[in-house]
Structure formats: structure tokens, C-alpha cells
Design a protein around this motif. Structure first.
Motif, PDB file in Angstrom:
ATOM      1  N   ASN A 182       0.865  -1.178   0.000  1.00 36.12           N
ATOM      2  CA  ASN A 182       0.000   0.000   0.000  1.00 36.12           C
ATOM      3  C   ASN A 182       0.913   1.243   0.000  1.00 36.12           C
ATOM      4  OD1 ASN A 182       0.851   0.469   2.662  1.00 36.12           O
ATOM      5  ND2 ASN A 182      -1.000  -0.379   3.580  1.00 36.12           N
ATOM      6  N   THR A 228      -1.205  -0.425  -4.032  1.00 32.11           N
ATOM      7  CA  THR A 228      -2.624  -0.092  -3.830  1.00 32.11           C
ATOM      8  C   THR A 228      -2.750   1.336  -3.320  1.00 32.11           C
ATOM      9  OG1 THR A 228      -2.730  -0.959  -1.566  1.00 32.11           O
ATOM     10  CG2 THR A 228      -3.219  -2.508  -3.364  1.00 32.11           C
ATOM     11  N   LEU A 229      -3.814   2.011  -3.748  1.00 30.75           N
ATOM     12  CA  LEU A 229      -3.975   3.442  -3.500  1.00 30.75           C
ATOM     13  C   LEU A 229      -5.299   3.768  -2.831  1.00 30.75           C
ATOM     14  CD1 LEU A 229      -2.804   4.554  -7.072  1.00 30.75           C
ATOM     15  CD2 LEU A 229      -1.415   4.643  -4.992  1.00 30.75           C
ATOM     16  N   GLY A 230      -5.828   2.847  -2.008  1.00 33.50           N
ATOM     17  CA  GLY A 230      -7.108   3.104  -1.341  1.00 33.50           C
ATOM     18  C   GLY A 230      -8.207   3.365  -2.356  1.00 33.50           C
ATOM     19  N   ALA A 231      -8.960   4.451  -2.139  1.00 31.04           N
ATOM     20  CA  ALA A 231     -10.087   4.770  -3.025  1.00 31.04           C
ATOM     21  C   ALA A 231      -9.653   5.012  -4.466  1.00 31.04           C
ATOM     22  CB  ALA A 231     -10.826   5.995  -2.494  1.00 31.04           C
ATOM     23  N   GLY A 233      -7.672   3.131  -6.166  1.00 29.65           N
ATOM     24  CA  GLY A 233      -7.424   1.885  -6.885  1.00 29.65           C
ATOM     25  C   GLY A 233      -6.023   1.361  -6.724  1.00 29.65           C
ATOM     26  N   ALA A 248     -10.485   2.167  -8.667  1.00 31.19           N
ATOM     27  CA  ALA A 248     -11.381   1.312  -7.876  1.00 31.19           C
ATOM     28  C   ALA A 248     -12.818   1.753  -8.143  1.00 31.19           C
ATOM     29  CB  ALA A 248     -11.056   1.443  -6.390  1.00 31.19           C
ATOM     30  N   PRO A 249     -13.779   0.823  -8.032  1.00 33.83           N
ATOM     31  CA  PRO A 249     -15.181   1.244  -8.134  1.00 33.83           C
ATOM     32  C   PRO A 249     -15.489   2.235  -7.012  1.00 33.83           C
ATOM     33  CG  PRO A 249     -14.987  -1.165  -7.936  1.00 33.83           C
ATOM     34  CD  PRO A 249     -13.630  -0.594  -7.723  1.00 33.83           C
ATOM     35  N   VAL A 251     -17.430   3.480  -4.042  1.00 32.12           N
ATOM     36  CA  VAL A 251     -18.335   2.906  -3.049  1.00 32.12           C
ATOM     37  C   VAL A 251     -18.373   3.820  -1.837  1.00 32.12           C
ATOM     38  CG1 VAL A 251     -17.928   0.485  -3.726  1.00 32.12           C
ATOM     39  CG2 VAL A 251     -16.451   1.544  -2.002  1.00 32.12           C
ATOM     40  N   ALA A 259      -9.161  -4.339   3.915  1.00 26.60           N
ATOM     41  CA  ALA A 259      -9.350  -4.121   2.468  1.00 26.60           C
ATOM     42  C   ALA A 259      -8.147  -4.653   1.687  1.00 26.60           C
ATOM     43  CB  ALA A 259      -9.568  -2.646   2.166  1.00 26.60           C
ATOM     44  N   GLY A 260      -6.942  -4.380   2.207  1.00 30.72           N
ATOM     45  CA  GLY A 260      -5.733  -4.847   1.527  1.00 30.72           C
ATOM     46  C   GLY A 260      -5.666  -6.372   1.468  1.00 30.72           C
ATOM     47  N   VAL A 285      -9.401  -4.941  -7.330  1.00 26.68           N
ATOM     48  CA  VAL A 285      -9.896  -3.641  -6.841  1.00 26.68           C
ATOM     49  C   VAL A 285     -11.380  -3.721  -6.491  1.00 26.68           C
ATOM     50  CG1 VAL A 285      -8.196  -2.134  -7.975  1.00 26.68           C
ATOM     51  CG2 VAL A 285     -10.308  -2.745  -9.194  1.00 26.68           C
ATOM     52  N   GLY A 288     -11.505  -5.398  -3.051  1.00 23.35           N
ATOM     53  CA  GLY A 288     -11.075  -4.424  -2.040  1.00 23.35           C
ATOM     54  C   GLY A 288     -12.168  -3.408  -1.769  1.00 23.35           C
ATOM     55  N   ALA A 289     -12.798  -2.931  -2.829  1.00 25.13           N
ATOM     56  CA  ALA A 289     -13.855  -1.918  -2.664  1.00 25.13           C
ATOM     57  C   ALA A 289     -15.034  -2.494  -1.880  1.00 25.13           C
ATOM     58  CB  ALA A 289     -14.320  -1.415  -4.031  1.00 25.13           C
ATOM     59  N   VAL A 292     -14.682  -2.494   1.973  1.00 26.98           N
ATOM     60  CA  VAL A 292     -14.784  -1.268   2.776  1.00 26.98           C
ATOM     61  C   VAL A 292     -16.228  -0.845   3.016  1.00 26.98           C
ATOM     62  CG1 VAL A 292     -12.546  -0.480   1.884  1.00 26.98           C
ATOM     63  CG2 VAL A 292     -14.652   0.462   0.902  1.00 26.98           C
TER      64      VAL A 292
HETATM   65  P1  ADP Z   1      -4.637  -1.235   2.909  1.00 25.42           P
HETATM   66  O1  ADP Z   1      -5.977  -1.768   3.300  1.00 25.42           O
HETATM   67  O2  ADP Z   1      -3.558  -2.259   2.954  1.00 25.42           O
HETATM   68  O3  ADP Z   1      -4.253   0.049   3.588  1.00 25.42           O
HETATM   69  P2  ADP Z   1      -5.546   0.235   0.544  1.00 25.42           P
HETATM   70  O4  ADP Z   1      -6.119   1.266   1.466  1.00 25.42           O
HETATM   71  O5  ADP Z   1      -4.683   0.709  -0.566  1.00 25.42           O
HETATM   72  O6  ADP Z   1      -4.725  -0.891   1.334  1.00 25.42           O
HETATM   73  O7  ADP Z   1      -6.789  -0.593  -0.062  1.00 25.42           O
HETATM   74  C1  ADP Z   1      -6.614  -1.767  -0.812  1.00 25.42           C
HETATM   75  C2  ADP Z   1      -7.640  -1.827  -1.933  1.00 25.42           C
HETATM   76  O8  ADP Z   1      -8.961  -1.777  -1.388  1.00 25.42           O
HETATM   77  C3  ADP Z   1      -7.577  -0.661  -2.922  1.00 25.42           C
HETATM   78  O9  ADP Z   1      -6.678  -0.944  -3.962  1.00 25.42           O
HETATM   79  C4  ADP Z   1      -9.007  -0.597  -3.412  1.00 25.42           C
HETATM   80  O10 ADP Z   1      -9.227  -1.594  -4.391  1.00 25.42           O
HETATM   81  C5  ADP Z   1      -9.802  -0.964  -2.183  1.00 25.42           C
HETATM   82  N1  ADP Z   1     -10.217   0.230  -1.424  1.00 25.42           N
HETATM   83  C6  ADP Z   1      -9.687   0.694  -0.260  1.00 25.42           C
HETATM   84  N2  ADP Z   1     -10.322   1.813   0.158  1.00 25.42           N
HETATM   85  C7  ADP Z   1     -11.290   2.068  -0.769  1.00 25.42           C
HETATM   86  C8  ADP Z   1     -12.302   3.071  -0.931  1.00 25.42           C
HETATM   87  N3  ADP Z   1     -12.450   4.071  -0.042  1.00 25.42           N
HETATM   88  N4  ADP Z   1     -13.115   2.995  -2.024  1.00 25.42           N
HETATM   89  C9  ADP Z   1     -12.986   1.990  -2.926  1.00 25.42           C
HETATM   90  N5  ADP Z   1     -12.057   1.026  -2.824  1.00 25.42           N
HETATM   91  C10 ADP Z   1     -11.217   1.057  -1.778  1.00 25.42           C
END
Ligand code: ADP
Length: 310
Positions: A182, A228-231, A233, A248-249, A251, A259-260, A285, A288-289, A292
Motif C-alpha cells: 500500500n 494499492t492506492l485506497g479509493a 485503486g 477502484a469502483p 463505493v 481491504a488490503g 480492486v 477491495g472496494a 470497505v
Molecule cells: P490497505 O488496506 O492495505 O491500507 P488500501 O487502502 O490501498 O490498502 O486498499 C486496498 C484496496 O482496497 C484498494 O486498492 C481498493 O481496491 C480498495 N479500497 C480501499 N479503500 C477504498 C475506498 N475508499 N473505495 C474503494 N475502494 C477502496
């Protein structure tokens, strides 16, 4: 099939008005006990999506141990490679305050006793698997030993560098296909000793490129990388290819815990099915979406009908 080797924990969660300071006692709500641990989470995420998946790890001889193994089995995970160690299971002590902020203490317990000597018994499973997926909540020497055996057997390895950092030996680093990080873990992974560049000033795609060029040791280059970049993607780079960004979709985020792990479990499974890295990331992705959109880690993991569309 997919083999996940890693940690399994009981997450003990109490909501508190505020976190206690050292020496202080606060009264919280009722205790909730959830199955967790990065390895078990990945295996469950893959199983929910329909994967044929086995989990290898260690639980303790306490009540948590049998609860955790039963939970994995109920989700359809093959638990024949889970061993029991005398003593306590891994536990995460989690308090969540009124603002949703977590304070977490992890006691590795039995996970810490999955030593490198356990790798030999796993050899047939490592050979038979299409993909072996690992994280860092078990001893690093064990991760290295298992990865080397996979390398010799020609089995593809997915390594999630979590919790980081780990300046893995160069030969181990070169087996990662992909290394999954991440943004936080990428900061550590891209840091070069003695290099003055402010890593946090680098855009994620440049950080990804830097990791692929080799970081903490000459030639310490993963075969492929997923950041991975959270929201936002994820970014992936396969070998000498150009970085690709996968959004990422959209949501409504309720709780990002796990999520990771959902992402990596889904990714490893799709790679085991023969997907390209880019196609596997496009699928991951979505997993992961979905993770959350509800509270907790495993309770939020989707079945295929609940995957949001890209
Ligand atoms: P970690 O959970 O290890 O900190 P991330 O925050 O990068 O890792 O999240 C991992 C994956 O989960 C992302 O690549 C994405 O697919 C999904 N994800 C995380 N947060 C969101 C979000 N707010 N909206 C949509 N998808 C998310």
C-alpha cells in the motif's frame, strides 16, 4: 489452486469513549471476537469468491485456536495444513474510540512459532500450488525459506509486504511476482539508504517505478509490483512494462479494515486461475472496494454476486 501461508488471529474488539493513557483504566462496551490475521483474511477472501484455496499456519492450543480453524473450514478453506502449537493463539487487542480511531496491540502467539523448519513439510503443497501467497505476520525467515522453495519449484509467489518494512534478501525480493504494497509500505520499500530524496515527495507512479528499478540492494527488483492506492485503486507494473493505473469502483466507505487482505487474496486467486497481472488487479480492486462497505474484515468480504462493477 491457491495456497496462503501466514497468520491467523482472534481479533478482540472493545469500543471505548477514548483510549486509556498509560496507567489509566476506561470502561468500554461488550467484547466482540472476530476471526482475523492477514493470512486467514486472504484465504477467506479468496474462498468467498469461489477459489480452491488452502491455508497453512499455526493456531494455539486454546479455545481461540479451534474457533479460528472452524471458521476457516466453514468458509470452505482447506485447513489440512494448519498446525496446533501448545500455548496461545495469535491475538489482536483492538480498542476503537468514539471517532473510529483504532489502537491495536498484536500478540503473535502461535504465528510466531511457525519457524523455517515448517517449510519442509509444506514442500508437496508448495509444488502443487499454482500460486503461493505470503504476508509478514509470521517470522521473516520462514517467509524467505518458503519463497526460496517456491522459486526452486517454479511456483509463483505473491508477497504482501505487510506489516512492513522488511529489507528482504535480494534473491527473495526477486521472487516476488508481484510484490504488493500500500502507499505506506511503498514509502519504506522505495527508500534507499543514503539517498537524500524525500520519498513522500514522489508521485505514487514514480515510487512504483523506483521499486521496480531495485531499491535497498543492487538488483533487488521484484518481477512485478502492485501498489494499492485506497479509493484511487491500484498501479501495477509487470516486468519491464509500463505502469498501468486501475481505478477502484466508487463505493461508500464504512470501514477499511482488511481491504488490503481482500485485495491480495482476490489477486492471488485470479493469478492462480491464469489471469494476466492487469486482469487480476482489475478484479482485485472490486474485492477491495466491497470490503470497505461493511464493518470488520472477514464479515465484509464479498461473494461474486456482491462485487461492485468497475
Ligand atoms: P490497505 O488496506 O492495505 O491500507 P488500501 O487502502 O490501498 O490498502 O486498499 C486496498 C484496496 O482496497 C484498494 O486498492 C481498493 O481496491 C480498495 N479500497 C480501499 N479503500 C477504498 C475506498 N475508499 N473505495 C474503494 N475502494 C477502496
Amino acid at each position: 489452486g491457491l495456497l496462503v501461508v501466514g497468520s491467523v488471529n482472534a481479533d478482540l474488539v472493545v469500543r471505548v469513549p477514548r483510549h486509556p493513557r498509560p496507567g489509566e483504566t476506561v470502561l468500554g462496551g461488550d467484547l466482540a471476537v472476530h476471526p482475523g490475521g492477514k493470512g486467514a483474511n486472504q484465504a477467506v477472501a479468496a474462498a468467498r469468491l469461489g477459489a480452491q484455496v488452502a491455508f497453512a499456519g499455526r493456531v494455539g492450543s486454546d479455545a481461540h485456536g479451534s474457533m479460528l480453524v472452524d471458521g476457516l473450514r466453514r468458509d470452505g478453506v482447506d485447513v489440512s495444513l494448519v498446525g496446533t502449537e501448545p500455548g496461545p493463539s495469535g491475538v489482536a487487542l483492538i480498542t476503537v474510540d468514539g471517532r473510529g480511531e483504532n489502537a491495536i496491540t498484536v500478540s503473535p502467539g502461535a504465528n510466531g512459532r511457525l519457524g523455517p523448519d515448517a517449510a519442509e513439510a509444506l514442500e508437496p503443497a508448495l509444488r502443487a500450488a499454482a500460486v503461493v501467497s505470503l504476508q509478514l505476520e509470521i517470522p521473516h525467515e520462514t517467509v524467505a525459506e518458503i519463497m526460496r522453495r517456491c522459486g526452486r519449484a517454479g511456483t509463483r509467489v505473491v508477497l504482501n509486504l505487510s506489516p512492513g518494512p522488511w529489507a528482504a534478501p535480494t534473491d527473495v525480493w526477486r521472487l516476488c511476482d508481484p510484490l504488493v504494497v500500500n502507499e505506506h509500505e511503498a514509502l519504506d520499500a522505495a527508500a534507499r539508504p543514503g539517498d537524500g530524496t524525500a520519498e513522500s515527495a514522489l508521485a505514487p507512479v514514480d515510487r512504483a517505478r523506483r521499486i521496480m528499478r531495485g531499491t535497498h540492494a543492487v538488483d533487488a527488483r521484484p518481477r512485478s509490483l502492485v501498489l494499492t492506492l485506497g479509493a484511487a485503486g491500484a498501479i501495477c507494473i509487470d516486468g519491464d512494462g509500463e505502469p498501468a493505473h486501475v481505478p477502484a469502483p466508487a463505493v461508500e466507505a464504512v470501514d477499511t479494515t482488511g481491504a488490503g487482505d481482500a485485495f491480495t487474496g482476490a489477486l492471488a486467486w485470479r493469478l492462480a486461475c491464469g489471469d494476466s497481472l492487469l486482469d487480476a488487479v482489475r478484479y482485485a480492486v472490486r474485492a477491495g472496494a466491497a470490503a470497505v462497505t461493511a464493518e470488520g474484515a472477514q464479515p465484509s468480504y464479498p461473494t461474486p454476486d456482491r462485487l461492485p462493477l468497475l
